[in-house]
Scaffold this motif. Sequence first.
Motif, PDB file in Angstrom:
ATOM      1  N   GLU A 111     -12.406  -6.562  -3.084  1.00 30.60           N
ATOM      2  CA  GLU A 111     -12.397  -6.353  -1.632  1.00 30.60           C
ATOM      3  C   GLU A 111     -11.005  -6.069  -1.079  1.00 30.60           C
ATOM      4  O   GLU A 111     -10.840  -5.855   0.123  1.00 30.60           O
ATOM      5  N   SER A 112      -9.982  -6.047  -1.917  1.00 30.36           N
ATOM      6  CA  SER A 112      -8.610  -5.840  -1.449  1.00 30.36           C
ATOM      7  C   SER A 112      -8.425  -4.438  -0.883  1.00 30.36           C
ATOM      8  O   SER A 112      -9.105  -3.484  -1.292  1.00 30.36           O
ATOM      9  N   THR A 113      -7.485  -4.298   0.042  1.00 27.94           N
ATOM     10  CA  THR A 113      -7.112  -2.962   0.519  1.00 27.94           C
ATOM     11  C   THR A 113      -6.134  -2.292  -0.435  1.00 27.94           C
ATOM     12  O   THR A 113      -5.822  -1.113  -0.269  1.00 27.94           O
ATOM     13  N   SER A 114      -5.645  -3.026  -1.430  1.00 29.73           N
ATOM     14  CA  SER A 114      -4.772  -2.457  -2.457  1.00 29.73           C
ATOM     15  C   SER A 114      -5.610  -1.779  -3.529  1.00 29.73           C
ATOM     16  O   SER A 114      -6.486  -2.397  -4.136  1.00 29.73           O
ATOM     17  N   ASP A 115      -5.327  -0.505  -3.788  1.00 30.03           N
ATOM     18  CA  ASP A 115      -6.030   0.201  -4.858  1.00 30.03           C
ATOM     19  C   ASP A 115      -5.783  -0.480  -6.202  1.00 30.03           C
ATOM     20  O   ASP A 115      -6.689  -0.597  -7.028  1.00 30.03           O
ATOM     21  N   SER A 116      -4.555  -0.939  -6.429  1.00 31.68           N
ATOM     22  CA  SER A 116      -4.219  -1.580  -7.696  1.00 31.68           C
ATOM     23  C   SER A 116      -4.979  -2.890  -7.886  1.00 31.68           C
ATOM     24  O   SER A 116      -5.454  -3.179  -8.992  1.00 31.68           O
ATOM     25  N   CYS A 117      -5.104  -3.685  -6.823  1.00 30.13           N
ATOM     26  CA  CYS A 117      -5.842  -4.950  -6.935  1.00 30.13           C
ATOM     27  C   CYS A 117      -7.306  -4.702  -7.275  1.00 30.13           C
ATOM     28  O   CYS A 117      -7.894  -5.417  -8.094  1.00 30.13           O
ATOM     29  N   TYR A 121      -9.297  -5.629 -10.896  1.00 30.17           N
ATOM     30  CA  TYR A 121     -10.570  -6.338 -10.970  1.00 30.17           C
ATOM     31  C   TYR A 121     -11.556  -5.576 -11.869  1.00 30.17           C
ATOM     32  O   TYR A 121     -12.207  -6.157 -12.751  1.00 30.17           O
ATOM     33  N   ILE A 122     -11.665  -4.266 -11.650  1.00 32.00           N
ATOM     34  CA  ILE A 122     -12.582  -3.453 -12.449  1.00 32.00           C
ATOM     35  C   ILE A 122     -12.137  -3.436 -13.908  1.00 32.00           C
ATOM     36  O   ILE A 122     -12.961  -3.470 -14.834  1.00 32.00           O
ATOM     37  N   VAL A 244       2.532   2.570  -5.552  1.00 37.59           N
ATOM     38  CA  VAL A 244       3.168   1.247  -5.505  1.00 37.59           C
ATOM     39  C   VAL A 244       3.282   0.772  -4.059  1.00 37.59           C
ATOM     40  O   VAL A 244       3.011  -0.392  -3.750  1.00 37.59           O
ATOM     41  N   VAL A 245       3.669   1.673  -3.175  1.00 36.88           N
ATOM     42  CA  VAL A 245       3.784   1.324  -1.755  1.00 36.88           C
ATOM     43  C   VAL A 245       2.438   0.874  -1.210  1.00 36.88           C
ATOM     44  O   VAL A 245       2.328  -0.149  -0.520  1.00 36.88           O
ATOM     45  N   GLN A 246       1.391   1.632  -1.520  1.00 32.04           N
ATOM     46  CA  GLN A 246       0.054   1.280  -1.042  1.00 32.04           C
ATOM     47  C   GLN A 246      -0.379  -0.077  -1.579  1.00 32.04           C
ATOM     48  O   GLN A 246      -0.956  -0.895  -0.856  1.00 32.04           O
ATOM     49  N   HIS A 247      -0.050  -0.336  -2.842  1.00 30.32           N
ATOM     50  CA  HIS A 247      -0.386  -1.626  -3.441  1.00 30.32           C
ATOM     51  C   HIS A 247       0.336  -2.768  -2.735  1.00 30.32           C
ATOM     52  O   HIS A 247      -0.281  -3.782  -2.388  1.00 30.32           O
ATOM     53  N   PHE A 248       1.626  -2.637  -2.525  1.00 28.86           N
ATOM     54  CA  PHE A 248       2.387  -3.716  -1.901  1.00 28.86           C
ATOM     55  C   PHE A 248       1.875  -4.022  -0.497  1.00 28.86           C
ATOM     56  O   PHE A 248       1.808  -5.184  -0.091  1.00 28.86           O
ATOM     57  N   GLY A 249       1.499  -2.977   0.233  1.00 30.86           N
ATOM     58  CA  GLY A 249       0.954  -3.208   1.566  1.00 30.86           C
ATOM     59  C   GLY A 249      -0.318  -4.042   1.515  1.00 30.86           C
ATOM     60  O   GLY A 249      -0.472  -5.035   2.240  1.00 30.86           O
ATOM     61  N   GLY A 250      -1.244  -3.667   0.626  1.00 30.19           N
ATOM     62  CA  GLY A 250      -2.487  -4.415   0.494  1.00 30.19           C
ATOM     63  C   GLY A 250      -2.291  -5.782  -0.114  1.00 30.19           C
ATOM     64  O   GLY A 250      -2.918  -6.764   0.304  1.00 30.19           O
ATOM     65  N   ALA A 251      -1.412  -5.879  -1.112  1.00 29.43           N
ATOM     66  CA  ALA A 251      -1.183  -7.167  -1.779  1.00 29.43           C
ATOM     67  C   ALA A 251      -0.542  -8.181  -0.838  1.00 29.43           C
ATOM     68  O   ALA A 251      -0.860  -9.375  -0.889  1.00 29.43           O
ATOM     69  N   MET A 252       0.357  -7.720   0.031  1.00 26.49           N
ATOM     70  CA  MET A 252       0.982  -8.655   0.967  1.00 26.49           C
ATOM     71  C   MET A 252      -0.017  -9.130   2.016  1.00 26.49           C
ATOM     72  O   MET A 252       0.054 -10.279   2.467  1.00 26.49           O
ATOM     73  N   HIS A 257      -3.293 -14.105   3.358  1.00 25.00           N
ATOM     74  CA  HIS A 257      -4.597 -14.760   3.469  1.00 25.00           C
ATOM     75  C   HIS A 257      -4.885 -15.713   2.310  1.00 25.00           C
ATOM     76  O   HIS A 257      -6.038 -16.088   2.072  1.00 25.00           O
ATOM     77  N   GLY A 258      -3.843 -16.100   1.577  1.00 24.56           N
ATOM     78  CA  GLY A 258      -3.980 -17.162   0.594  1.00 24.56           C
ATOM     79  C   GLY A 258      -4.409 -16.763  -0.792  1.00 24.56           C
ATOM     80  O   GLY A 258      -4.688 -17.644  -1.627  1.00 24.56           O
ATOM     81  N   HIS A 259      -4.460 -15.458  -1.099  1.00 23.90           N
ATOM     82  CA  HIS A 259      -4.965 -15.036  -2.399  1.00 23.90           C
ATOM     83  C   HIS A 259      -4.026 -15.378  -3.549  1.00 23.90           C
ATOM     84  O   HIS A 259      -4.431 -15.325  -4.712  1.00 23.90           O
ATOM     85  N   MET A 260      -2.761 -15.691  -3.255  1.00 22.32           N
ATOM     86  CA  MET A 260      -1.803 -16.004  -4.315  1.00 22.32           C
ATOM     87  C   MET A 260      -1.478 -17.496  -4.366  1.00 22.32           C
ATOM     88  O   MET A 260      -0.588 -17.920  -5.087  1.00 22.32           O
ATOM     89  N   SER A 261      -2.176 -18.292  -3.594  1.00 27.60           N
ATOM     90  CA  SER A 261      -1.847 -19.716  -3.488  1.00 27.60           C
ATOM     91  C   SER A 261      -2.242 -20.468  -4.755  1.00 27.60           C
ATOM     92  O   SER A 261      -3.007 -19.984  -5.588  1.00 27.60           O
TER      93      SER A 261
END
Length: 292
Positions: A111-117, A121-122, A244-252, A257-261
């Motif tokens: 469900e991430s907005t990051s293409d890399s994330c 998963y896939i 990479v830029v698109q990934h960082f935007g989505g990953a941050m 929202h706590g996904h890295m906690s």
Amino acid sequence: MSKKVLISGATGDTGSAAVRESIALGLQVRAMVRSIDERATALQALGAQIVAGDFNNVNSLRDAMQGVDAAYFVYPVAPGLIAATVNFAQAAKEAGVKAVINLSQRSANRESTSDSCRDTYISEQVFNWSGVPVIHLRPTFFLEWLLYPWQLPYLQHGILRLPAGKGRHSPIAVADQGRAIAALLKNPDDHIGKTIPLSGPVEMDHEQMAVELSEALGRKIVFQDIAIAEYVTSITDMGLPPYVVQHFGGAMLDYQHGHMSGADNNVELLTGRRSMSVGEFARLHADQLNAT
């Protein structure tokens, strides 16, 4: 006879660490690289066998895996992960590899907005479908981020600059990941089919990280929370690739929202020694972090 293992991405961050640690554990290491350069020659000097392999060429992967007991898969933050996963899994199956260690990421999320994330998963699912014995590693953000070009110049001037909000994580050093990867390559059997988080010893937010960096470096470090859009613009201006830029935007956004906690002691459980703290890492790299 010692176990033979293949380590892909062998000149990269986690790959080179895994090569060194695997050799230290007495494994026969076959280090897969895209091209023979000074970094590959340095690994050869440590005792690794160097082979050329291409994630886009399944035959080169199969050849690299012949006679290998276990293999490490790592792919950069770049387009092509899913195709690379398919090829690696097929090659491992054909070569009879008994365990694949897959470096995923903590924020792997469909469900991430990051293409890399989403791709990560896939990628995990593809390995699961393939039937290849697999272990997924999900590390949190690397401590090495502090040394990367989009962060280091700010830190050298006393600013920890990220769109982190109140998000929390327990950052992990590449060296500690290398120890965990090597341990699993040597003894994977009890972990096949598992997804193992990897983190540093203490969960913290970036305000707390700035305090620990200040204490370790002996100077004031201030956390500067910025908007994701501002961050994306700044790293675009630094020349980072669009993916990479698109990934960082989505990953941050995920981070906020706590996904890295969370924190864990999995490195210690696997290797007998805990992972290093933010302060320990900062002191180890003080020459770089304090340079101006």
